[in-house]
Design a protein around this motif. Structure first.
Motif, PDB file in Angstrom:
ATOM      1  N   TYR A 147      -1.242  -4.265   8.281  1.00  0.00           N
ATOM      2  CA  TYR A 147      -2.647  -4.280   8.691  1.00  0.00           C
ATOM      3  C   TYR A 147      -3.451  -3.291   7.847  1.00  0.00           C
ATOM      4  O   TYR A 147      -4.543  -3.616   7.364  1.00  0.00           O
ATOM      5  CB  TYR A 147      -2.753  -3.928  10.178  1.00  0.00           C
ATOM      6  N   HIS A 148      -2.898  -2.096   7.668  1.00  0.00           N
ATOM      7  CA  HIS A 148      -3.583  -1.066   6.892  1.00  0.00           C
ATOM      8  C   HIS A 148      -3.769  -1.520   5.441  1.00  0.00           C
ATOM      9  O   HIS A 148      -4.832  -1.313   4.859  1.00  0.00           O
ATOM     10  CB  HIS A 148      -2.792   0.240   6.954  1.00  0.00           C
ATOM     11  N   GLU A 149      -2.746  -2.148   4.844  1.00  0.00           N
ATOM     12  CA  GLU A 149      -2.853  -2.624   3.463  1.00  0.00           C
ATOM     13  C   GLU A 149      -3.927  -3.704   3.350  1.00  0.00           C
ATOM     14  O   GLU A 149      -4.721  -3.690   2.405  1.00  0.00           O
ATOM     15  CB  GLU A 149      -1.515  -3.171   2.973  1.00  0.00           C
ATOM     16  N   ASP A 150      -3.966  -4.617   4.323  1.00  0.00           N
ATOM     17  CA  ASP A 150      -5.001  -5.654   4.304  1.00  0.00           C
ATOM     18  C   ASP A 150      -6.393  -5.042   4.386  1.00  0.00           C
ATOM     19  O   ASP A 150      -7.323  -5.483   3.700  1.00  0.00           O
ATOM     20  CB  ASP A 150      -4.802  -6.637   5.464  1.00  0.00           C
ATOM     21  N   ARG A 151      -6.544  -4.015   5.213  1.00  0.00           N
ATOM     22  CA  ARG A 151      -7.844  -3.353   5.326  1.00  0.00           C
ATOM     23  C   ARG A 151      -8.232  -2.666   4.019  1.00  0.00           C
ATOM     24  O   ARG A 151      -9.385  -2.711   3.600  1.00  0.00           O
ATOM     25  CB  ARG A 151      -7.818  -2.308   6.453  1.00  0.00           C
ATOM     26  N   MET A 152      -7.255  -2.035   3.363  1.00  0.00           N
ATOM     27  CA  MET A 152      -7.535  -1.363   2.094  1.00  0.00           C
ATOM     28  C   MET A 152      -7.893  -2.386   1.018  1.00  0.00           C
ATOM     29  O   MET A 152      -8.805  -2.162   0.225  1.00  0.00           O
ATOM     30  CB  MET A 152      -6.331  -0.526   1.649  1.00  0.00           C
TER      31      MET A 152
END
Length: 169
Positions: free
Chosen positions: A92-97
């Protein structure tokens, strides 16, 4: 209850308040005061022993330990849940970044627009790497070479551009 039983109970109550009774004697007092009818001289103690009787444990309970195998299974399950949770958060964090850095980017392959950032991330990074390489190459050129290249890029006629390029080199 006869007089002897009443006197015995009163002595037991006195010992109770002095802290000299055994658990068995205390339980017998609790049972006695939980009965329906009592002599008037004992009735005044009913609320006290009803309260103490309600706090009485249902019996001795031993702590039951979970078998080692079950603990191992529970521990493994907890570890898997933790790993899954951390993995989901990192995705999720990678997608947001990616969305923050490359939001709005897309690639057209075989006539189809692809805007799923996780699918085109490598294409974007490759294009950015090539752009950095070109910038480095341009920065290494001298101002004269840069002016010559700008002049050549401004000429629309390919034959004229070739002739002037030959003259410059």
């Amino acid at each position: 209850m006869n007089n002897n039983e009443i006197k015995h109970t009163e002595k037991l109550i006195e010992r109770f308040f002095n802290g000299d009774t055994t658990l068995a004697e205390e339980r017998s007092l609790y049972r006695l005061f939980s009965r329906g009818v009592l002599p008037p001289e004992l009735e005044k103690y009913r609320p006290v022993f009803a309260g103490f009787g309600s706090m009485q444990a249902g019996g001795e309970h031993r702590a039951r330990l979970m078998p080692a195998f079950r603990r191992a299974v529970c521990g493994t399950a907890a570890a898997l849940v933790l790993i899954f949770g951390v993995s989901a958060y990192l995705n999720y964090h990678e997608d947001r970044m990616l969305a923050r850095v490359y939001g709005g980017s897309y690639v057209i392959e075989n006539g189809h627009r692809i805007d799923d950032l996780s699918m085109i991330k490598t294409d974007i990074e490759t294009a950015l790497g090539e752009a950095r390489h070109i910038e480095e190459h341009i920065e290494k050129r001298s101002p004269i070479e840069q002016a010559e290249q700008d002049l050549l890029n401004s000429i629309d006629d390919p034959d004229e551009r070739k002739r002037i390029s030959e003259m410059l080199n």
